[in-house]
Design a protein around this motif. Structure first.
Motif: not given
Ligand code: THG
Length: 373
Positions: A84-94
């Motif tokens: 749903m988003t172009p922002r890279n969320i792969q490294k996002t932490e809890v």
């Protein structure tokens, strides 16, 4: 389209109240807006200028329950979030909050939520004013994803202003200090765990409490209110002057589904050349390669206090229309009118002189500015 004139809103169950509505009403709310089919208190009988100075000096409590959550939960939650988003969320932490654009297959803006990563398989999208739940459900059903999607009983309460930390310390204890900007922690209130984030729709610092049990609304409000007495706490709302000066954009005002995220200055939240995949990537890459034709800028302009901007006002350079102002208000600090609007390429540089035609027909000299103002 013509803006509606001042008439009273007929209320019904469809225009939802919030867990804090009884307190907001007893404190004298004078104006509501409607966001996500829910009331947003906008005024308490004082001028926007008075609220502005108070927000910059003290602390305010805002009923921003209308920042509804769309919850994605399950094995494919992270997969759907990234689609749903172009922002890279792969490294996002809890424990992280992320401001990001949601786009469609043509790279058009659908919303700009603050996303909270609650667990590896659970996200809250704290949305601006559009029906994201339906889009997410449609994608999930159509793609056969293993994710459950709902609007949970979660109503954010914002505590904003320079004295917000002192106030929050009294209610939630020393843990408050350990919450970094755009991070959240689970803190206890009356034995009930609540998500508390350092975030909010102002540049004055503050917190957002995501109350997930409406029955605690009044006791949460009262605890904060009582703790705030010594800090001169007042009820408030996102402040138009402060928001424009701070360059905080509003979906439906500065940008709509007609715009792409690059026009909204969200290039930092758009991964275009790496291998993250999402809906609208090809369209966004083409827009990026071709170069955008317009972008959101600040515009400061002369004259006396401008009228409210309820429709887009044309912006001219030598008789040529080069953009439109979408939000405008008098800034008592800059002693000028401040505004946000779309300006076309070639005219969007800081310092560009322009003329604005306000709703009252007046022509005002102005200058394009980088944000924040
Ligand atoms: N709080 C929460 N949900 C929201 C809003 C909010 N949903 C709707 C609306 N507001 C979304 N708009 C914004 C715009 C900007 C920011 C937050 C919400 C913001 N931006 C910072 C900035 O631009 O510097 C930080 C961005 C970042 O570090 O990712 O704070 O107010 N819950």
């Amino acid at each position: 389209m013509k803006e509606p004139r001042a008439a009273k809103l007929a209320v019904s169950r469809r225009l939802r109240g919030t867990p804090y509505t009884p307190r907001v009403e007893s404190l004298g709310v004078s104006d509501y807006s409607i966001v996500n089919h829910m009331v947003l208190p906008k005024g308490f009988g004082r001028s926007v200028e008075e609220d502005y100075w108070h927000l910059k000096e003290h602390v305010q409590m805002w009923d921003v329950s209308c920042q509804r959550q769309v919850e994605l939960k399950g094995r494919d939650a992270a997969k759907l979030m990234q689609l749903m988003t172009p922002r890279n969320i792969q490294k996002t932490e809890v424990g992280q909050c992320l401001y990001l654009p949601l786009i469609d297959d043509e790279a058009r803006m659908l919303n700009d939520p603050v996303v909270l990563k609650l667990a590896e398989d659970r996200f809250w999208l704290s949305i601006a004013d559009s029906d994201v739940l339906l889009w997410a459900k449609g994608l999930s059903v159509g793609m056969g994803l293993d994710v459950s999607i709902c609007e949970p009983d979660v109503s954010p309460l914002a505590v904003q202003g320079p004295k917000s930390e002192q106030l929050m310390l009294k209610v939630f204890g020393e843990n408050i200090k350990d919450i970094a900007f755009f991070r959240f922690k689970i803190l206890e209130f009356s034995g009930h765990p609540l998500v508390v984030a350092r975030s909010g729709y102002s540049r004055q610092g503050g917190f957002e409490i995501y109350l997930d049990d409406s029955s605690l609304g009044l006791s949460l409000w009262d605890a904060l209110w009582d703790a705030g007495a010594e800090f001169n706490v007042r009820p408030g709302s996102p402040n138009l002057i402060e928001r424009v000066e701070g360059g905080l954009l509003s979906y439906g005002n500065e940008f709509t589904q007609e715009n792409n995220p690059l026009e909204c200055n969200m290039q930092a939240y758009c991964s275009i050349d790496d291998n993250v995949d999402y809906i609208g990537k090809a369209a966004l890459k083409k827009i990026s390669d071709d170069g955008i034709k317009q972008r959101v800028k600040g515009i400061v302009f002369n004259g006396n206090k401008c009228p409210p901007c309820a429709s887009a006002w044309p912006v001219f350079v030598n008789e040529r229309e080069v953009g439109q102002v979408t939000t405008a208000i008098w800034s008592p600090r800059l002693e000028a009118n401040v505004s946000l609007g779309m300006v076309i390429r070639g005219y969007w540089n800081d310092g560009q002189l322009v003329t604005i035609q306000c709703a009252d027909g007046s022509l005002r000299d102005g200058v394009v500015r980088d944000l924040p103002l």
